[in-house]
Motif scaffolding. Structure first.
Motif, PDB file in Angstrom:
ATOM      1  N   MET A 207       1.113  -0.774  -0.161  1.00  0.00           N
ATOM      2  CA  MET A 207       0.297   0.115  -0.201  1.00  0.00           C
ATOM      3  C   MET A 207       0.852   1.382   0.528  1.00  0.00           C
ATOM      4  SD  MET A 207      -3.140  -0.935   2.346  1.00  0.00           S
ATOM      5  CE  MET A 207      -3.817   0.721   2.357  1.00  0.00           C
ATOM      6  N   LYS A 208       2.077   1.172   0.428  1.00  0.00           N
ATOM      7  CA  LYS A 208       3.105   2.421   0.508  1.00  0.00           C
ATOM      8  C   LYS A 208       3.381   2.578  -0.482  1.00  0.00           C
ATOM      9  CE  LYS A 208       3.953   2.410   5.653  1.00  0.00           C
ATOM     10  NZ  LYS A 208       5.542   2.427   6.340  1.00  0.00           N
ATOM     11  N   SER A 209       3.517   1.751  -1.426  1.00  0.00           N
ATOM     12  CA  SER A 209       4.147   1.887  -2.663  1.00  0.00           C
ATOM     13  C   SER A 209       3.542   2.353  -3.820  1.00  0.00           C
ATOM     14  CB  SER A 209       5.477   0.404  -3.350  1.00  0.00           C
ATOM     15  OG  SER A 209       4.484  -0.642  -3.654  1.00  0.00           O
ATOM     16  N   PHE A 210       1.999   2.152  -3.812  1.00  0.00           N
ATOM     17  CA  PHE A 210       0.870   2.330  -4.132  1.00  0.00           C
ATOM     18  C   PHE A 210       0.621   3.435  -4.049  1.00  0.00           C
ATOM     19  CE2 PHE A 210      -3.267   2.912  -5.224  1.00  0.00           C
ATOM     20  CZ  PHE A 210      -3.854   1.567  -6.389  1.00  0.00           C
ATOM     21  N   TYR A 211       0.784   4.267  -2.881  1.00  0.00           N
ATOM     22  CA  TYR A 211       0.434   5.621  -2.261  1.00  0.00           C
ATOM     23  C   TYR A 211       1.012   6.647  -2.684  1.00  0.00           C
ATOM     24  CZ  TYR A 211      -4.348   5.175  -1.129  1.00  0.00           C
ATOM     25  OH  TYR A 211      -5.826   4.222   0.007  1.00  0.00           O
ATOM     26  N   ALA A 212       2.460   6.041  -2.650  1.00  0.00           N
ATOM     27  CA  ALA A 212       3.889   7.054  -3.161  1.00  0.00           C
ATOM     28  C   ALA A 212       3.581   7.109  -4.743  1.00  0.00           C
ATOM     29  CB  ALA A 212       4.957   6.062  -2.893  1.00  0.00           C
ATOM     30  N   LYS A 213       3.558   6.726  -5.189  1.00  0.00           N
ATOM     31  CA  LYS A 213       2.773   6.457  -6.676  1.00  0.00           C
ATOM     32  C   LYS A 213       1.912   7.650  -7.461  1.00  0.00           C
ATOM     33  CE  LYS A 213       2.404   3.961  -9.428  1.00  0.00           C
ATOM     34  NZ  LYS A 213       2.821   1.802 -10.371  1.00  0.00           N
ATOM     35  N   ASN A 214       0.838   7.094  -6.485  1.00  0.00           N
ATOM     36  CA  ASN A 214      -0.502   7.541  -6.667  1.00  0.00           C
ATOM     37  C   ASN A 214      -1.226   8.843  -5.858  1.00  0.00           C
ATOM     38  OD1 ASN A 214      -0.974   5.766  -9.201  1.00  0.00           O
ATOM     39  ND2 ASN A 214      -0.769   4.554  -7.876  1.00  0.00           N
ATOM     40  N   ASP A 215      -0.952   8.413  -4.746  1.00  0.00           N
ATOM     41  CA  ASP A 215      -1.699   9.729  -4.403  1.00  0.00           C
ATOM     42  C   ASP A 215      -0.661   9.640  -2.109  1.00  0.00           C
ATOM     43  OD1 ASP A 215      -2.725  11.646  -2.226  1.00  0.00           O
ATOM     44  OD2 ASP A 215      -4.738   9.877  -1.775  1.00  0.00           O
ATOM     45  N   PRO A 216       0.217  10.794  -2.220  1.00  0.00           N
ATOM     46  CA  PRO A 216       1.498  10.074  -1.585  1.00  0.00           C
ATOM     47  C   PRO A 216       0.735  11.059   0.136  1.00  0.00           C
ATOM     48  CG  PRO A 216       2.549  11.584  -3.991  1.00  0.00           C
ATOM     49  CD  PRO A 216       1.200  11.440  -4.171  1.00  0.00           C
ATOM     50  N   ASP A 217       0.438  12.164  -0.524  1.00  0.00           N
ATOM     51  CA  ASP A 217      -0.402  12.300   1.070  1.00  0.00           C
ATOM     52  C   ASP A 217      -0.925  11.459   2.153  1.00  0.00           C
ATOM     53  OD1 ASP A 217       0.101  14.751   0.172  1.00  0.00           O
ATOM     54  OD2 ASP A 217      -1.276  15.567  -0.839  1.00  0.00           O
ATOM     55  N   SER A 218      -1.221  10.236   1.569  1.00  0.00           N
ATOM     56  CA  SER A 218      -2.538   9.011   2.279  1.00  0.00           C
ATOM     57  C   SER A 218      -0.504   7.928   2.543  1.00  0.00           C
ATOM     58  CB  SER A 218      -2.996   8.541   0.984  1.00  0.00           C
ATOM     59  OG  SER A 218      -4.161   9.451   0.430  1.00  0.00           O
ATOM     60  N   VAL A 219      -0.414   7.947   2.347  1.00  0.00           N
ATOM     61  CA  VAL A 219       1.093   7.212   2.714  1.00  0.00           C
ATOM     62  C   VAL A 219       1.556   6.896   3.592  1.00  0.00           C
ATOM     63  CG1 VAL A 219       3.570   6.555   2.580  1.00  0.00           C
ATOM     64  CG2 VAL A 219       2.369   7.220   0.444  1.00  0.00           C
ATOM     65  N   ARG A 220       1.687   8.398   4.678  1.00  0.00           N
ATOM     66  CA  ARG A 220       1.435   8.210   6.111  1.00  0.00           C
ATOM     67  C   ARG A 220      -0.096   7.365   6.769  1.00  0.00           C
ATOM     68  NH1 ARG A 220      -1.253  12.621   8.384  1.00  0.00           N
ATOM     69  NH2 ARG A 220      -1.907  13.996   6.730  1.00  0.00           N
ATOM     70  N   LEU A 221      -0.849   7.296   6.329  1.00  0.00           N
ATOM     71  CA  LEU A 221      -1.741   6.618   7.025  1.00  0.00           C
ATOM     72  C   LEU A 221      -2.374   5.343   6.748  1.00  0.00           C
ATOM     73  CD1 LEU A 221      -3.953   9.709   5.056  1.00  0.00           C
ATOM     74  CD2 LEU A 221      -3.209   9.579   7.491  1.00  0.00           C
ATOM     75  N   VAL A 222      -1.198   4.552   5.946  1.00  0.00           N
ATOM     76  CA  VAL A 222      -1.527   3.423   5.315  1.00  0.00           C
ATOM     77  C   VAL A 222      -1.606   2.734   6.899  1.00  0.00           C
ATOM     78  CG1 VAL A 222       0.283   1.374   4.484  1.00  0.00           C
ATOM     79  CG2 VAL A 222      -0.617   3.849   3.000  1.00  0.00           C
ATOM     80  N   PRO A 223      -0.376   2.441   7.827  1.00  0.00           N
ATOM     81  CA  PRO A 223      -0.727   1.609   8.875  1.00  0.00           C
ATOM     82  C   PRO A 223      -1.508   1.795   9.684  1.00  0.00           C
ATOM     83  CG  PRO A 223       1.952   2.758   8.819  1.00  0.00           C
ATOM     84  CD  PRO A 223       0.780   3.470   8.151  1.00  0.00           C
ATOM     85  N   ARG A 224      -2.678   3.087   9.869  1.00  0.00           N
ATOM     86  CA  ARG A 224      -3.936   3.509  10.814  1.00  0.00           C
ATOM     87  C   ARG A 224      -4.712   2.250   9.649  1.00  0.00           C
ATOM     88  NH1 ARG A 224      -5.574   8.852  11.214  1.00  0.00           N
ATOM     89  NH2 ARG A 224      -3.444   9.237  12.095  1.00  0.00           N
ATOM     90  N   ARG A 225      -4.694   2.609   8.689  1.00  0.00           N
ATOM     91  CA  ARG A 225      -6.330   1.497   8.044  1.00  0.00           C
ATOM     92  C   ARG A 225      -5.705   0.453   8.314  1.00  0.00           C
ATOM     93  NH1 ARG A 225      -5.280   5.914   2.661  1.00  0.00           N
ATOM     94  NH2 ARG A 225      -6.903   7.238   3.412  1.00  0.00           N
ATOM     95  N   VAL A 226      -4.474  -0.139   7.725  1.00  0.00           N
ATOM     96  CA  VAL A 226      -4.551  -1.994   8.454  1.00  0.00           C
ATOM     97  C   VAL A 226      -4.541  -2.328   9.177  1.00  0.00           C
ATOM     98  CG1 VAL A 226      -2.335  -2.961   7.864  1.00  0.00           C
ATOM     99  CG2 VAL A 226      -2.169  -1.790   6.121  1.00  0.00           C
ATOM    100  N   LYS A 227      -4.700  -1.686  10.411  1.00  0.00           N
ATOM    101  CA  LYS A 227      -5.014  -2.276  11.384  1.00  0.00           C
ATOM    102  C   LYS A 227      -6.549  -2.070  11.492  1.00  0.00           C
ATOM    103  CE  LYS A 227      -1.172  -0.399  14.949  1.00  0.00           C
ATOM    104  NZ  LYS A 227      -1.485   0.822  15.315  1.00  0.00           N
ATOM    105  N   LYS A 228      -7.495  -1.829  10.937  1.00  0.00           N
ATOM    106  CA  LYS A 228      -8.686  -1.428  10.931  1.00  0.00           C
ATOM    107  C   LYS A 228      -9.129  -2.298  10.245  1.00  0.00           C
ATOM    108  CE  LYS A 228      -9.205   3.764  10.995  1.00  0.00           C
ATOM    109  NZ  LYS A 228     -10.300   5.056  10.944  1.00  0.00           N
ATOM    110  N   LEU A 229      -8.321  -2.438   8.645  1.00  0.00           N
ATOM    111  CA  LEU A 229      -8.957  -3.676   7.690  1.00  0.00           C
ATOM    112  C   LEU A 229      -8.295  -5.704   7.866  1.00  0.00           C
ATOM    113  CD1 LEU A 229      -7.691  -2.377   4.603  1.00  0.00           C
ATOM    114  CD2 LEU A 229      -9.424  -2.463   5.726  1.00  0.00           C
ATOM    115  N   LYS A 230      -9.133  -5.878   8.544  1.00  0.00           N
ATOM    116  CA  LYS A 230      -8.838  -6.905  10.169  1.00  0.00           C
ATOM    117  C   LYS A 230      -9.262  -8.398   9.272  1.00  0.00           C
ATOM    118  CE  LYS A 230      -9.448  -4.619  14.297  1.00  0.00           C
ATOM    119  NZ  LYS A 230      -9.699  -4.863  15.973  1.00  0.00           N
ATOM    120  N   THR A 231     -10.086  -8.798   8.760  1.00  0.00           N
ATOM    121  CA  THR A 231     -10.996  -9.925   7.653  1.00  0.00           C
ATOM    122  C   THR A 231     -10.848  -9.736   6.356  1.00  0.00           C
ATOM    123  OG1 THR A 231     -12.655  -8.373   7.601  1.00  0.00           O
ATOM    124  CG2 THR A 231     -12.247  -9.781   9.738  1.00  0.00           C
TER     125      THR A 231
END
Length: 261
Positions: A207-231
């Motif tokens: 996700m970090k590599s994906f957002y780094a290319k398409n939406d750099p502002d969302s890179v810092r939010l990746v760890p928080r989003r991964v924690k919410k995606l439990k299933t």
């Protein structure tokens, strides 16, 4: 609830007779006129139901032939990729790829030029990439394709609407004729089961590599989003709705024989 009879007897000497309550009048009126009896069934109808074999056959369900039942089961129950308890499906390294509408319409002979509808072609690319999202259901990919094509045809000019609707109907027919083999193969080729901690690390890195290319502002939010995606279901829906659908340019288009014509 009724007014006692003594009340009416005592009030006979007065000038004005007290009126009974409204609900009591409704009750009396209701019971004063009983409902009419239900009409009896004619003898001809009873004789038909008793003697005609087709009438009783409608109440019984007849199982389809084995070959038809197998096709119906494949259409309805395309099993998604699942992992044992404590593990989550993780995507193997590699980009999302698609062959577009030509891969979907392989079983339907059509003269529609898909390149004349670049927006519908975009819908097809998203659907083909959706099949390789780990943990997604085929029904989700197919319904998203139909909604995408519907929105495209609603926005085109009137002169192009018939052609667009024809392309959409052809896609829907092709999706209806498709079986689970392509979906099953895409899941097996791109997905593998990992322990939850390892799956979280793989998803975070991708996700970090994906957002780094398409939406750099969302890179810092990746760890928080991964924690919410439990299933696995939540992760599949997030990847489809928030990543591929929003940034379809990240899907690599493969050339087909149709593109070379």
């Amino acid at each position: 609830d009724r007014v006692p009879e003594a009340t009416f007897r005592a009030a006979r000497g007065s000038r004005r007779m007290p009126s009974p309550p409204f609900h009591w009048r409704l009750t009396r009126r209701k019971w004063a006129t009983p409902p009419p009896p239900a009409p009896a069934a004619p003898l001809s109808l009873l004789f038909f139901l008793a003697c005609c074999p087709c009438a009783s056959a409608q109440a019984e369900w007849t199982a389809p032939p084995p070959e038809i039942a197998e096709i119906m089961e494949d259409r309805v129950a395309c099993k998604r990729f699942k992992c044992p308890k404590g593990q989550l499906p993780s995507r193997k390294p590699g980009p999302f790829t698609s062959e577009g509408c030509a891969a979907i319409s392989g079983k339907v002979k059509t003269h529609v030029d898909w390149m004349m509808h670049p927006r519908i072609s975009r819908c097809c690319h998203i659907r083909q990439a959706c099949l390789s999202i780990c943990g997604v259901s085929k029904k989700k990919c197919d319904s998203a394709l139909d909604k995408c094509a519907k929105h495209v045809c609603e926005a085109v000019r009137e002169s192009k609407k018939n052609e667009c609707e024809h392309a959409r109907n052809t896609i829907s027919m092709a999706v209806g004729l498709s079986d689970c083999e392509a979906f099953k193969q895409a899941q097996e080729n791109h997905c593998v089961c990992k322990q939850k901690d390892e799956a979280d690390k793989i998803l975070t890195k991708w996700m970090k590599s994906f957002y780094a290319k398409n939406d750099p502002d969302s890179v810092r939010l990746v760890p928080r989003r991964v924690k919410k995606l439990k299933t696995a279901e939540k992760r599949a829906l997030y990847i489809h709705n928030r990543m591929l659908k929003t940034h379809p340019g990240d899907i690599i288009r493969k050339k087909t024989e149709h593109d070379e014509l």
